[in-house]
Write a protein that holds these residues in place. Structure first.
Motif, mmCIF file in Angstrom:
data_model
loop_
_atom_site.group_PDB
_atom_site.id
_atom_site.type_symbol
_atom_site.label_atom_id
_atom_site.label_comp_id
_atom_site.label_asym_id
_atom_site.label_seq_id
_atom_site.Cartn_x
_atom_site.Cartn_y
_atom_site.Cartn_z
ATOM 1 N N SER A 163 40.152 83.093 80.933
ATOM 2 C CA SER A 163 40.088 82.567 79.574
ATOM 3 C C SER A 163 41.477 82.554 78.957
ATOM 4 O O SER A 163 42.322 83.400 79.279
ATOM 5 C CB SER A 163 39.161 83.451 78.728
ATOM 6 N N SER B 144 41.899 83.557 76.230
ATOM 7 C CA SER B 144 41.897 84.782 75.426
ATOM 8 C C SER B 144 42.791 85.860 76.013
ATOM 9 O O SER B 144 43.067 86.873 75.340
ATOM 10 C CB SER B 144 40.478 85.322 75.297
ATOM 11 N N TYR C 201 47.518 87.749 70.900
ATOM 12 C CA TYR C 201 47.325 87.009 69.649
ATOM 13 C C TYR C 201 48.429 87.369 68.655
ATOM 14 O O TYR C 201 48.823 88.539 68.584
ATOM 15 C CB TYR C 201 45.958 87.382 69.066
ATOM 16 N N GLY D 297 39.609 77.191 78.027
ATOM 17 C CA GLY D 297 39.444 77.244 76.584
ATOM 18 C C GLY D 297 37.959 77.229 76.255
ATOM 19 O O GLY D 297 37.124 77.713 77.035
ATOM 20 N N LEU D 298 37.605 76.658 75.137
ATOM 21 C CA LEU D 298 36.209 76.567 74.701
ATOM 22 C C LEU D 298 35.452 75.631 75.646
ATOM 23 O O LEU D 298 35.827 74.471 75.812
ATOM 24 C CB LEU D 298 36.166 76.040 73.264
ATOM 25 N N TRP E 194 33.899 80.037 63.091
ATOM 26 C CA TRP E 194 33.679 80.264 64.520
ATOM 27 C C TRP E 194 32.263 80.721 64.854
ATOM 28 O O TRP E 194 31.600 80.135 65.696
ATOM 29 C CB TRP E 194 34.694 81.271 65.081
ATOM 30 N N HIS F 218 43.473 78.986 64.143
ATOM 31 C CA HIS F 218 43.274 77.629 64.666
ATOM 32 C C HIS F 218 44.337 77.282 65.708
ATOM 33 O O HIS F 218 44.038 76.700 66.754
ATOM 34 C CB HIS F 218 43.292 76.610 63.526
ATOM 35 N N SER G 93 45.897 79.249 67.671
ATOM 36 C CA SER G 93 45.619 79.977 68.907
ATOM 37 C C SER G 93 44.454 79.373 69.671
ATOM 38 O O SER G 93 44.470 79.318 70.907
ATOM 39 C CB SER G 93 45.324 81.449 68.585
ATOM 40 N N MET G 94 43.425 78.905 68.953
ATOM 41 C CA MET G 94 42.220 78.381 69.594
ATOM 42 C C MET G 94 42.370 76.948 70.061
ATOM 43 O O MET G 94 41.811 76.559 71.090
ATOM 44 C CB MET G 94 41.039 78.462 68.621
ATOM 45 N N HIS G 95 43.096 76.145 69.304
ATOM 46 C CA HIS G 95 43.092 74.697 69.541
ATOM 47 C C HIS G 95 44.504 74.119 69.681
ATOM 48 O O HIS G 95 44.713 72.936 69.395
ATOM 49 C CB HIS G 95 42.361 73.986 68.396
#
Length: 327
Positions: free
Chosen positions: A95, A97, A101, A150-151, A253, A266, A268-270
């Motif tokens: 991941s 993840s 962060y 990712g997602l 989320w 955002h 970090s995620m996208h």
């Protein structure tokens, strides 16, 4: 190709197994037996968390292994060590993840990961995935492929993110649509992840690859409007500013799947670059296709998606949504 799936009956593992079977590969699925394996796969039963639970893997040779484990890294350590001399390559579905962060926009595989250990038991998700990576690397070295996803969305999703939005919009009426409408999203259809992983194994790739759609691939507007189109709903998408959502006490989320407001979370995620995976052949289907196929699957199973027992339910309570829209 002779492929061993550690898992292979749910979501990512099932998509990989089905994609390999479609290619004519010889597929063996090792799992606990709580879900049916894909038709055409050879089945081995065992429990990675139990003493002696890998006994069914004591013999056999495979060209490649795919491991989707996301709990204690020691389970990856034990299976990878057992198979290192009898399998050509080991793909561990990790991941993004694993990166410390916050991860800035444009980050790639060179970003520093969190600490982890292949000997860890139950630890937080990021450390679990990093420990799993280290376990695969310890046993397979440069024959280990680290798929830092990712997602992930699509058929067989057992987290509930896209199924929740589809069912909510299908229900119709005013829908709290978290804005801004053009907010960028990065996700990957599970079939695109499966196809790329198999291609990478066949090509002998190793090391880490961030695997998610390229920047700008989709947006909140594109996603929710695709949900409305495919369900044939009369839903009214009421685009709501992040400040109003925060004032209503609504959690990004979890209560509003996919969505996090502009800012550090955002990014970090996208905000992944994914240049390396694109150069290695990653291709991602359009959002509308992913949404339509997920809706078709969801309807085929009665509209209620399976859910992993180790993950909390997602989605916004109707009363909370109504109160926020009224405010």
């Amino acid at each position: 190709m002779r492929l061993l799936l550690l898992g292979g009956t749910e979501f990512v593992g099932r998509a990989v197994a089905e994609a390999a079977l479609e290619r004519g590969w010889e597929v063996t699925v090792f799992h606990r037996g709580t879900h049916a394996a894909p038709p055409g796969a050879r089945v081995l039963h065992g429990d990675r968390t139990a003493e002696g639970g890998l006994a069914a893997l004591a013999e056999g040779e495979w060209d490649a292994v795919v491991d989707t484990w996301s709990a204690a890294p020691s389970a990856v350590r034990d299976s990878a060590r057992l198979l290192a001399g009898r399998a050509g390559r080991y793909a561990y579905v990790s991941s993004r993840s694993v990166y410390g962060y916050p991860t800035p926009v444009g980050a790639d595989e060179s970003a520093p990961p969190v600490a982890g250990s292949p000997d860890d038991g139950e630890v937080p998700y990021a450390e679990s995935k990093r420990g799993g990576e280290l376990a695969a690397l310890d046993a397979f070295g440069d024959r280990a492929l680290l798929v830092r996803a990712g997602l992930i969305v699509g058929r067989y999703e057992n987290i509930g993110r896209l199924p929740w939005w589809l069912n909510r919009i299908a229900r119709g009426g005013p829908v709290l649509a978290p804005g801004p409408r053009d907010l960028a999203l990065q996700f990957i259809d599970v079939r695109d992840l499966a196809g790329w992983t198999l291609d990478a194994l066949a090509a002998g790739l190793g090391g880490p690859y961030d695997l998610v759609a390229p920047p700008g691939h989709s947006s909140m507007g594109e996603l929710l409007e695709a949900c409305a189109a495919v369900t044939g709903s009369d839903a009214e998408l009421r685009w709501t500013a992040p400040e109003a959502i925060a004032a209503a006490g609504i959690e990004p989320w979890t209560q509003l799947p996919f969505w996090v407001p502009p800012g550090e979370f955002h990014d970090s995620m996208h905000g992944a670059a994914v240049t390396k995976a694109l150069a290695a052949g990653l291709r991602c289907r359009p959002t509308a296709e992913t949404v339509a196929d997920t809706w078709a699957w969801l309807r085929s199973i009665g509209g209620v998606a399976p859910r992993r027992p180790d993950r909390p339910a997602v989605g916004l309570d109707p009363r909370t949504e109504a109160a926020a829209l009224a405010g």
